[in-house]
Design an enzyme around this catalytic site. Structure first.
Site, PDB file in Angstrom:
ATOM      1  N   GLY A  46      45.115  32.814  43.921  1.00 48.96           N
ATOM      2  CA  GLY A  46      43.607  33.192  44.520  1.00 48.96           C
ATOM      3  C   GLY A  46      42.573  32.431  43.620  1.00 48.96           C
ATOM      4  O   GLY A  46      42.773  32.706  42.662  1.00 48.96           O
ATOM      5  N   GLN A  51      33.986  32.412  40.864  1.00 48.35           N
ATOM      6  CA  GLN A  51      34.602  32.180  39.715  1.00 48.35           C
ATOM      7  C   GLN A  51      34.582  30.423  39.179  1.00 48.35           C
ATOM      8  O   GLN A  51      34.813  30.228  38.139  1.00 48.35           O
ATOM      9  CB  GLN A  51      36.134  32.273  39.748  1.00 48.35           C
ATOM     10  N   CYS A  89      43.974  37.776  36.206  1.00 48.75           N
ATOM     11  CA  CYS A  89      42.874  36.909  36.928  1.00 48.75           C
ATOM     12  C   CYS A  89      42.426  35.550  36.143  1.00 48.75           C
ATOM     13  O   CYS A  89      42.637  35.787  34.919  1.00 48.75           O
ATOM     14  CB  CYS A  89      41.469  37.865  36.719  1.00 48.75           C
ATOM     15  N   LEU A  90      42.608  34.669  36.708  1.00 50.26           N
ATOM     16  CA  LEU A  90      42.378  33.300  36.073  1.00 50.26           C
ATOM     17  C   LEU A  90      41.050  33.451  35.197  1.00 50.26           C
ATOM     18  O   LEU A  90      40.647  32.504  34.241  1.00 50.26           O
ATOM     19  CB  LEU A  90      41.984  32.084  37.118  1.00 50.26           C
ATOM     20  N   HIS A 131      41.668  41.797  45.822  1.00 51.44           N
ATOM     21  CA  HIS A 131      41.356  41.160  44.252  1.00 51.44           C
ATOM     22  C   HIS A 131      40.238  40.136  44.465  1.00 51.44           C
ATOM     23  O   HIS A 131      39.215  40.048  43.986  1.00 51.44           O
ATOM     24  CB  HIS A 131      42.518  40.726  43.688  1.00 51.44           C
ATOM     25  N   GLU A 132      40.515  39.155  45.455  1.00 47.00           N
ATOM     26  CA  GLU A 132      39.386  38.003  45.815  1.00 47.00           C
ATOM     27  C   GLU A 132      38.186  38.483  46.339  1.00 47.00           C
ATOM     28  O   GLU A 132      37.017  38.042  46.128  1.00 47.00           O
ATOM     29  CB  GLU A 132      40.099  36.952  46.645  1.00 47.00           C
ATOM     30  N   HIS A 135      35.874  40.025  44.114  1.00 41.11           N
ATOM     31  CA  HIS A 135      35.033  39.165  43.185  1.00 41.11           C
ATOM     32  C   HIS A 135      33.579  38.862  43.945  1.00 41.11           C
ATOM     33  O   HIS A 135      32.745  38.464  43.288  1.00 41.11           O
ATOM     34  CB  HIS A 135      35.715  37.807  43.143  1.00 41.11           C
TER      35      HIS A 135
HETATM   36 NI    NI Z   1      40.413  37.143  39.654  1.00 40.60          NI
END
Ligand code: NI
Length: 171
Positions: A46, A51, A89-90, A131-132, A135
């Site tokens: 995701g 991000q 998380c990226l 999670h997304e 963000h």
């Molecule tokens: Ni993330």
């Protein structure tokens, strides 16, 4: 499609509440395409627009390879149950933590044609939706994690007994 740079760590953009997408334009479609390419390139499941430095409410999710969900202005409308597990998380490379999430999530969003749809997910998909969408409100999983796991490289130095303990708690 083009790969975009993923913002990491203490970048203030990751802590900003995003604006709704006012209108779906070719620029938004390019953003979604680029987010998908960026997510896949980073082996993520995701990615949220902030991000990649865009403060708009848009996320892409691919928990099942080949099935991409594009959520524009997503709104979680129902949750139930509970799951516990590891999350990363990226934007926080090399870290992971133990996070409780609902096991079922229903989310309302627009697709890239501007059509409203409802997506229901359980387990990993439910986790990814939470999670997304977090963000988009400047929230990271570390804000809600019960605890963080030792970084991978550090884990090697941890005694085998402690490692076993960490794994047991992970389940
Ligand atoms: Ni993330």
């Amino acid at each position: 499609m083009a790969k975009r740079k993923i913002l990491t760590d203490n970048d203030p953009t990751l802590r900003t509440v995003c604006r709704p997408v006012p209108r779906i334009t070719p620029r938004i479609e390019t953003l979604l395409d680029d987010m998908i390419e960026t997510m896949r390139d980073a082996n993520g499941v995701g990615l949220a627009a902030p991000q990649v430095g865009v403060l708009l409410r848009a996320v892409v999710i691919e928990t099942e390879p080949g099935t991409v969900w594009e959520l524009i202005n997503p709104e979680i409308i129902e949750t139930s149950g509970e799951q516990e597990g590891s999350e990363g998380c990226l934007s926080l490379p090399g870290q992971s933590g133990h996070v409780k999430r609902p096991n079922f999530v229903k989310v309302k969003a627009l697709n890239r044609k501007g059509e409203e749809y409802v997506l229901e997910g359980t387990e990993l998909l439910a986790r990814a939706i939470c999670h997304e969408t977090d963000h988009l409100d400047g929230r990271l999983y570390t804000d809600v994690a019960e605890y963080m796991y030792a970084p991978e490289e550090e884990e090697e130095r941890v005694s085998p007994r402690l490692r076993k303990y960490a794994r047991r708690r992970e389940r």
